[in-house]
Motif scaffolding. Sequence first.
Motif, short mmCIF file in Angstrom:
data_model
loop_
_atom_site.label_atom_id
_atom_site.label_comp_id
_atom_site.label_asym_id
_atom_site.label_seq_id
_atom_site.Cartn_x
_atom_site.Cartn_y
_atom_site.Cartn_z
N LYS A 1 0.84 -1.20 0.00
CA LYS A 1 0.00 0.00 0.00
C LYS A 1 0.87 1.24 0.00
O LYS A 1 1.74 1.41 0.86
CB LYS A 1 -0.92 0.00 1.22
N SER A 2 0.66 2.09 -0.99
CA SER A 2 1.44 3.31 -1.12
C SER A 2 0.53 4.40 -1.69
O SER A 2 -0.21 4.16 -2.65
CB SER A 2 2.64 3.09 -2.05
N ASP A 3 0.59 5.57 -1.07
CA ASP A 3 -0.22 6.71 -1.54
C ASP A 3 -1.70 6.32 -1.64
O ASP A 3 -2.37 6.62 -2.63
CB ASP A 3 0.31 7.20 -2.90
N ARG A 4 -2.18 5.63 -0.61
CA ARG A 4 -3.59 5.21 -0.48
C ARG A 4 -4.07 4.30 -1.60
O ARG A 4 -5.24 4.19 -1.91
CB ARG A 4 -4.50 6.44 -0.38
N LYS A 5 -3.12 3.62 -2.24
CA LYS A 5 -3.46 2.63 -3.27
C LYS A 5 -2.74 1.32 -2.99
O LYS A 5 -1.67 1.31 -2.37
CB LYS A 5 -3.05 3.13 -4.66
#
Length: 242
Positions: A142-146
């Motif tokens: 999960k990175s930058d809400r994705k």
Amino acid sequence: MNIEQLSIKYIVIEDEPFARRGLVQLLKNYNFLDCMGMYSNTDDARMIMETQDLDLIFLDIHLAEESGLEFAKQIPPSIQVIFTTAYPNYALESYDLNALDYLLKPIAEDRLKKALDKAISYFQNKAYDKQALQPTDHIFVKSDRKLFRLALDEIQYIEAMKDYVMIHSKDKKLMVAMNIKTILNKLPSMDFVRVNKSFVVNLKKIESVDNHWVTVAGFEMPLGASFKENLLMRIDKQTINR
């Protein structure tokens, strides 16, 4: 694995016929349990253990020919044990044998349910761990809400940044809220190795190594003294000497 998918194969070893039949009758109320037999002695039980893949044994402690506690010491660790007895003074010894639970006769249905809840939790976790160990070619991060699907072959190295890590791949960098130990545990140990406190590298992406530096994708990172031996040992297994 949810409870509908769970199938626990069990046997009962109990030398009192009434108690033996009564316990099996209670256990029939639980669909995830699969009775493979009920026995009055350990000799007969050994035969089924040799021919069937068992998960759980309900084991009486006071048996005519052999103590259930002694028999439990011979049971493979892959098979869990729930002791059944009329005597409370064996509880400590049963836990020393890593028994799943200890039921006092006459067995109350609510107490049996608590023991079976422990069995459910144990075998669900076991199934999860087994699934987690299966080889995979990707992870989700999960990175930058994705959520990103990241092929393991794409990962070049991972850099620790306090409570975050930066995953470096050929085409992108992903900042993930996870420490370096946690993400290393999620990666296959045969392919990823730590080279210092701040970096994990993909062994397949290493371009060169010397006494002090490791180079991956043109980037040089220090080779920590406490990590050096492990890295060189891992590389040595893949080295072709000419």
